[in-house]
Design an enzyme around this catalytic site. Structure first.
Site, PDB file in Angstrom:
ATOM      1  N   GLN A 296       9.105  17.686  21.339  1.00 49.78           N
ATOM      2  CA  GLN A 296       9.148  17.311  22.755  1.00 49.78           C
ATOM      3  C   GLN A 296      10.431  17.808  23.420  1.00 49.78           C
ATOM      4  O   GLN A 296      11.537  17.567  22.913  1.00 49.78           O
ATOM      5  CB  GLN A 296       9.026  15.783  22.885  1.00 49.78           C
ATOM      6  CG  GLN A 296       8.949  15.281  24.312  1.00 49.78           C
ATOM      7  CD  GLN A 296       7.656  15.638  25.032  1.00 49.78           C
ATOM      8  OE1 GLN A 296       6.604  15.843  24.419  1.00 49.78           O
ATOM      9  NE2 GLN A 296       7.726  15.741  26.342  1.00 49.78           N
TER      10      GLN A 296
ATOM     11  N   LYS B 205       0.563  10.634  24.113  1.00 46.38           N
ATOM     12  CA  LYS B 205      -0.100  11.666  23.298  1.00 46.38           C
ATOM     13  C   LYS B 205      -0.554  11.078  21.963  1.00 46.38           C
ATOM     14  O   LYS B 205      -1.664  11.388  21.483  1.00 46.38           O
ATOM     15  CB  LYS B 205       0.852  12.848  23.064  1.00 46.38           C
ATOM     16  CG  LYS B 205       1.161  13.651  24.327  1.00 46.38           C
ATOM     17  CD  LYS B 205       2.301  14.663  24.105  1.00 46.38           C
ATOM     18  CE  LYS B 205       2.756  15.280  25.418  1.00 46.38           C
ATOM     19  NZ  LYS B 205       3.932  16.171  25.270  1.00 46.38           N
TER      20      LYS B 205
ATOM     21  N   ASP C  38       1.738  23.731  21.335  1.00 48.57           N
ATOM     22  CA  ASP C  38       2.381  23.777  22.648  1.00 48.57           C
ATOM     23  C   ASP C  38       2.288  25.160  23.286  1.00 48.57           C
ATOM     24  O   ASP C  38       2.515  25.311  24.483  1.00 48.57           O
ATOM     25  CB  ASP C  38       3.880  23.468  22.474  1.00 48.57           C
ATOM     26  CG  ASP C  38       4.279  22.127  23.043  1.00 48.57           C
ATOM     27  OD1 ASP C  38       3.576  21.624  23.948  1.00 48.57           O
ATOM     28  OD2 ASP C  38       5.294  21.584  22.583  1.00 48.57           O
TER      29      ASP C  38
HETATM   30  N1  GUN Z   1       8.297  18.544  28.052  1.00 51.06           N
HETATM   31  C1  GUN Z   1       7.680  18.660  29.257  1.00 51.06           C
HETATM   32  N2  GUN Z   1       6.484  19.271  29.103  1.00 51.06           N
HETATM   33  C2  GUN Z   1       6.346  19.530  27.779  1.00 51.06           C
HETATM   34  C3  GUN Z   1       5.316  20.143  27.007  1.00 51.06           C
HETATM   35  O1  GUN Z   1       4.280  20.576  27.505  1.00 51.06           O
HETATM   36  N3  GUN Z   1       5.553  20.217  25.673  1.00 51.06           N
HETATM   37  C4  GUN Z   1       6.699  19.759  25.107  1.00 51.06           C
HETATM   38  N4  GUN Z   1       6.834  19.914  23.795  1.00 51.06           N
HETATM   39  N5  GUN Z   1       7.666  19.204  25.800  1.00 51.06           N
HETATM   40  C5  GUN Z   1       7.486  19.089  27.127  1.00 51.06           C
END
Ligand code: GUN
Length: 297
Positions: A100, A56, A123
């Site tokens: 995350q 990312k 998110d």
């Molecule tokens: N862990 C797995 N998928 C995601 C997501 O889309 N966002 C975040 N913050 N953590 C994740």
């Protein structure tokens, strides 16, 4: 001679289109002296989370989005994490904040996600944004993976109006919001959505009735060829590690769909990798550009 069926939905190509659109928005902001900022927060050293956040960050840089990853040790307390989020909420340089998941077990994900300012919640996990999604109010942020699946369907000209959609899995990150997106009274939605989960009866039968199957329950290769009718669109959200002694890593990644056997029956199908995965990042950075635009209106 039989030729391979050209029925793949190319998530990499679609995500590249969206990245190009986002880059143009970032450039328009730059002409006004604004650079979108995206703060990543990672707690502990979960190997998959390190890889995801790294990907990312790299893509953010390619699009001209400023990012920084705040790494906290696994023993960080919930209060310490909430203090950091409060600081990021208050700092105008950060338009988006992503914490995350998974978090260590002593930290409540729901408390953490509710603490991120809804205006920076790229998110789409804050209850305010979840509520807006359910209400069909487009002013909030949508969670990236289901929004990415929706975008894949739209850009692959899959008509959802009146379609029978089966969503497999009722998680908060994919299954539930996916259902909310597709059942709205709106163009590119209007579907009849059946949400199946681990306690559902007759899952196979539901799948055979479906025009579109979206598999997001985290069971390796659950969707078999005999569960899929001819001309079904199959979207595989799953990422599962299974043991594989022939692989130097000792495992390999498979989706929730038995891809090799389902592909010949499907009208369209996402490969894995290269299907839904790249779309998640594309929607995250699209949300971040929008957060920056909103903040500077
Ligand atoms: N862990 C797995 N998928 C995601 C997501 O889309 N966002 C975040 N913050 N953590 C994740």
């Amino acid at each position: 001679m039989a030729t391979a069926k050209d029925n793949l939905i190319d998530g990499r190509a679609v995500s590249a289109q969206i990245h190009a659109e986002t880059k143009a928005r970032v450039e328009a902001l730059a002409r006004r002296g604004i650079q979108p900022g995206l703060a990543f927060v990672r707690v502990g050293e979960d190997p998959a989370s390190r890889v995801y956040v790294g990907m990312k960050e790299k893509k953010s840089a390619e699009l001209g989005i400023r990012s920084e990853t705040f790494v906290l040790p696994a023993e960080t307390t919930e209060d310490e994490l909430l203090t950091l989020i409060g600081r990021l909420n208050a700092d105008d340089a950060w338009h988006g904040i992503l914490v995350q998941a998974p978090l260590p077990p002593h930290i409540s994900e729901s408390v953490v996600f509710s603490t991120v300012s809804p205006t920076k919640d790229v998110d789409g996990f804050h209850p305010e944004n979840v509520g807006k999604l359910m209400l069909g109010d487009n002013s909030g942020f949508r969670p990236c993976t289901p929004a990415g699946v929706h975008e894949l369907l739209i850009r692959s000209q899959v008509d959802t109006d009146g379609a029978q959609v089966v969503v497999l899995g009722r998680g908060n990150i994919v299954g539930k919001p996916m259902t909310a997106i597709l059942c709205q009274k709106a163009s590119n939605a209007n579907a009849t959505v059946t949400l199946c989960h681990s306690r559902s009866r007759n899952v196979e039968e539901h799948c055979r009735q479906a025009d579109i199957i979206i598999a997001a329950m985290g069971v390796p290769e659950f969707v078999k060829a005999d569960m899929v009718s001819e001309d079904t669109v199959v979207i595989d959200v799953g990422v599962n590690r299974i043991e594989d002694t022939s692989n130097p890593k000792g495992y390999r990644l498979v989706g929730d769909v038995d891809f090799a056997n389902v592909r010949p029956r499907a009208r369209l199908i996402t490969p894995n990798p290269g299907g839904v995965g790249p779309m998640t990042i594309a929607m995250l950075l699209q949300n971040t550009a929008r957060a920056a635009e909103n903040a500077t209106r």
